[in-house]
Design a protein around this motif. Structure first.
Motif, PDB file in Angstrom:
ATOM      1  N   VAL A 132      10.235  14.100  16.500  1.00  0.00           N
ATOM      2  CA  VAL A 132      10.418  15.122  15.111  1.00  0.00           C
ATOM      3  C   VAL A 132       9.334  15.625  14.679  1.00  0.00           C
ATOM      4  CG1 VAL A 132      12.919  14.047  14.990  1.00  0.00           C
ATOM      5  CG2 VAL A 132      10.927  13.309  13.521  1.00  0.00           C
ATOM      6  N   MET A 133       9.505  16.792  13.852  1.00  0.00           N
ATOM      7  CA  MET A 133       8.362  17.422  13.247  1.00  0.00           C
ATOM      8  C   MET A 133       7.424  16.605  12.321  1.00  0.00           C
ATOM      9  SD  MET A 133       8.179  20.773  10.915  1.00  0.00           S
ATOM     10  CE  MET A 133       6.736  21.459  10.366  1.00  0.00           C
ATOM     11  N   SER A 134       8.115  15.558  11.863  1.00  0.00           N
ATOM     12  CA  SER A 134       7.149  14.566  11.007  1.00  0.00           C
ATOM     13  C   SER A 134       6.369  13.681  11.769  1.00  0.00           C
ATOM     14  CB  SER A 134       8.133  13.613   9.965  1.00  0.00           C
ATOM     15  OG  SER A 134       9.067  13.007  10.804  1.00  0.00           O
ATOM     16  N   ASP A 135       6.609  13.274  13.096  1.00  0.00           N
ATOM     17  CA  ASP A 135       5.793  12.650  13.855  1.00  0.00           C
ATOM     18  C   ASP A 135       4.547  13.495  14.195  1.00  0.00           C
ATOM     19  OD1 ASP A 135       8.078  10.697  14.109  1.00  0.00           O
ATOM     20  OD2 ASP A 135       8.746  11.710  15.897  1.00  0.00           O
ATOM     21  N   PHE A 136       4.752  14.529  14.066  1.00  0.00           N
ATOM     22  CA  PHE A 136       3.550  15.215  14.515  1.00  0.00           C
ATOM     23  C   PHE A 136       2.435  15.900  13.359  1.00  0.00           C
ATOM     24  CE2 PHE A 136       6.191  15.787  17.779  1.00  0.00           C
ATOM     25  CZ  PHE A 136       5.436  16.027  18.861  1.00  0.00           C
ATOM     26  N   ALA A 137       2.765  15.219  12.145  1.00  0.00           N
ATOM     27  CA  ALA A 137       2.118  15.662  10.933  1.00  0.00           C
ATOM     28  C   ALA A 137       1.261  14.496  10.580  1.00  0.00           C
ATOM     29  CB  ALA A 137       3.028  15.905   9.839  1.00  0.00           C
ATOM     30  N   ASN A 138       0.095  14.867   9.852  1.00  0.00           N
ATOM     31  CA  ASN A 138      -1.021  14.111   9.699  1.00  0.00           C
ATOM     32  C   ASN A 138      -1.594  12.946  10.597  1.00  0.00           C
ATOM     33  OD1 ASN A 138      -0.931  14.939   6.907  1.00  0.00           O
ATOM     34  ND2 ASN A 138       0.833  13.493   6.548  1.00  0.00           N
ATOM     35  N   ARG A 139      -1.543  13.294  11.805  1.00  0.00           N
ATOM     36  CA  ARG A 139      -2.027  12.770  13.194  1.00  0.00           C
ATOM     37  C   ARG A 139      -3.400  13.430  13.819  1.00  0.00           C
ATOM     38  NH1 ARG A 139       1.637   9.480  15.986  1.00  0.00           N
ATOM     39  NH2 ARG A 139      -0.084   9.138  17.130  1.00  0.00           N
ATOM     40  N   PHE A 140      -4.374  12.650  14.050  1.00  0.00           N
ATOM     41  CA  PHE A 140      -5.436  13.425  14.588  1.00  0.00           C
ATOM     42  C   PHE A 140      -5.332  13.474  16.158  1.00  0.00           C
ATOM     43  CE2 PHE A 140      -9.408  12.828  17.013  1.00  0.00           C
ATOM     44  CZ  PHE A 140     -10.052  13.870  16.409  1.00  0.00           C
ATOM     45  N   THR A 141      -5.251  14.566  16.736  1.00  0.00           N
ATOM     46  CA  THR A 141      -5.106  14.821  18.124  1.00  0.00           C
ATOM     47  C   THR A 141      -5.798  16.244  18.169  1.00  0.00           C
ATOM     48  OG1 THR A 141      -3.234  16.204  17.697  1.00  0.00           O
ATOM     49  CG2 THR A 141      -2.708  13.918  18.189  1.00  0.00           C
ATOM     50  N   ASP A 142      -6.430  16.375  19.653  1.00  0.00           N
ATOM     51  CA  ASP A 142      -7.123  17.546  20.061  1.00  0.00           C
ATOM     52  C   ASP A 142      -5.803  18.636  20.359  1.00  0.00           C
ATOM     53  OD1 ASP A 142     -10.105  16.962  20.447  1.00  0.00           O
ATOM     54  OD2 ASP A 142      -8.925  15.330  21.704  1.00  0.00           O
ATOM     55  N   LEU A 143      -4.850  18.107  21.155  1.00  0.00           N
ATOM     56  CA  LEU A 143      -3.822  18.930  21.452  1.00  0.00           C
ATOM     57  C   LEU A 143      -2.525  18.425  21.273  1.00  0.00           C
ATOM     58  CD1 LEU A 143      -5.639  19.648  25.027  1.00  0.00           C
ATOM     59  CD2 LEU A 143      -5.330  21.348  23.155  1.00  0.00           C
TER      60      LEU A 143
END
Length: 296
Positions: A132-143
């Motif tokens: 879900v969208m919250s899983d992708f927030a405040n995470r360090f990723t390149d892509l």
């Protein structure tokens, strides 16, 4: 607590253990013993004055504090690696952080990543998943590989692929379904995180979705496994669901009936010009690989 920055080696060990969720796997990657990994993690926890991992019999998982600390550690290590490469030449190994929505990671990336790694052995790919969208927030990723509106996740994006929906079930159940109306005799497994789902499919067939009885799951991989266990009929989301269909022994219920989904998978990132070399390499490969998957 002493505010001095912890040992760089402790941080490297912490990052590897957090990423692999295993002191043993981290030890293999770092050419250390599991006991040495455990000792260095413990030293870091002592310095910080708080536990970073929950210890289990055969694995470790991050505490809330550890989970909050990890992105900063990863970003700091990556900045140091990038600066070193810029000043002193390319490092032997380039770390790359990619996060993907679960179904795409399972159904698309899993089939292609071995070839990517074989072609680019200098890139150490770290792949994580979200739903879900919250899983992708405040995470360090390149892509990040997301499903839905890419503007919600990043500044720039590339469309990777769209989806087609059709009912699937174990062969013995699929054989009992001759028309779309026959689906109303079964429980339908609905994925609550998808905007295009059973109501969309029924609308495409000009049938009232309100007649159906639903069982809700939060992702398509779980929906397929529930379907295979006899819980109900699921929706395939081709081509991303092809792999889980095959593994679960599921077949189309109505082979000639499908409908296009409403959204697409996208690769998102802050800026194409700012992508590191490893991220640019992965982006170029993924664009070609996704196009090839859709022509199979």
């Amino acid at each position: 607590m002493n505010a001095r920055v912890p040992s760089l080696n402790w941080l490297r060990v912490f990052e590897a253990a957090a990423r692999t969720e295993s002191f043993a796997r981290a030890a293999t990657q770092l050419n250390m013993t599991p006991a040495a990994v455990s000792q260095q993690v413990k030293a870091l926890e002592t310095r910080l004055g708080t536990p970073l991992f929950h210890r289990h019999a055969h694995a470790v998982t991050l505490t809330e504090t550890g989970r909050a600390y990890l992105p900063s550690v990863q970003q700091s290590l990556l900045m140091l690696e990038t600066a070193t490469a810029g000043l002193f030449g390319e490092t032997r190994e380039q770390r790359l952080y990619v996060q993907s929505v679960l179904l795409f990671a399972h159904g698309i990336l899993a089939g292609g990543v071995p070839d990517f790694q074989a072609a680019h052995p200098q890139i150490n790919l770290s792949l994580s998943t979200g739903n879900v969208m919250s899983d992708f927030a405040n995470r360090f990723t390149d892509l990040q590989i997301v499903f839905g509106n890419p503007a919600l996740f990043g500044s720039e994006s590339d469309e990777l692929m769209r989806e087609h929906l059709y009912p699937i079930a174990p062969p013995e159940i699929a054989a009992r379904i001759e028309t779309a109306k026959d689906l109303f005799d079964f429980t339908l497994i609905e994925v609550s995180t998808h905007r295009a789902s059973w109501p969309h499919w029924f609308e495409h067939q000009r049938l009232p979705a309100g007649q159906a009885q639903y069982f809700f799951a939060d992702n398509s991989v779980m929906a397929a496994e529930l379907c295979a266990s006899g819980c109900g009929i699921a929706l395939a989301r081709a081509p991303a669901s092809d792999r889980i269909m095959k593994l679960s022994g599921l077949v189309p219920c109505l082979p000639d009936i499908s409908c296009p989904g409403q959204e697409a998978y996208h690769l998102v990132y802050p800026s194409r010009t700012a992508l590191r070399p490893a991220a640019r390499t992965f982006r170029d490969w993924l664009m070609d690989y996704s196009a090839a998957v859709q022509t199979r």
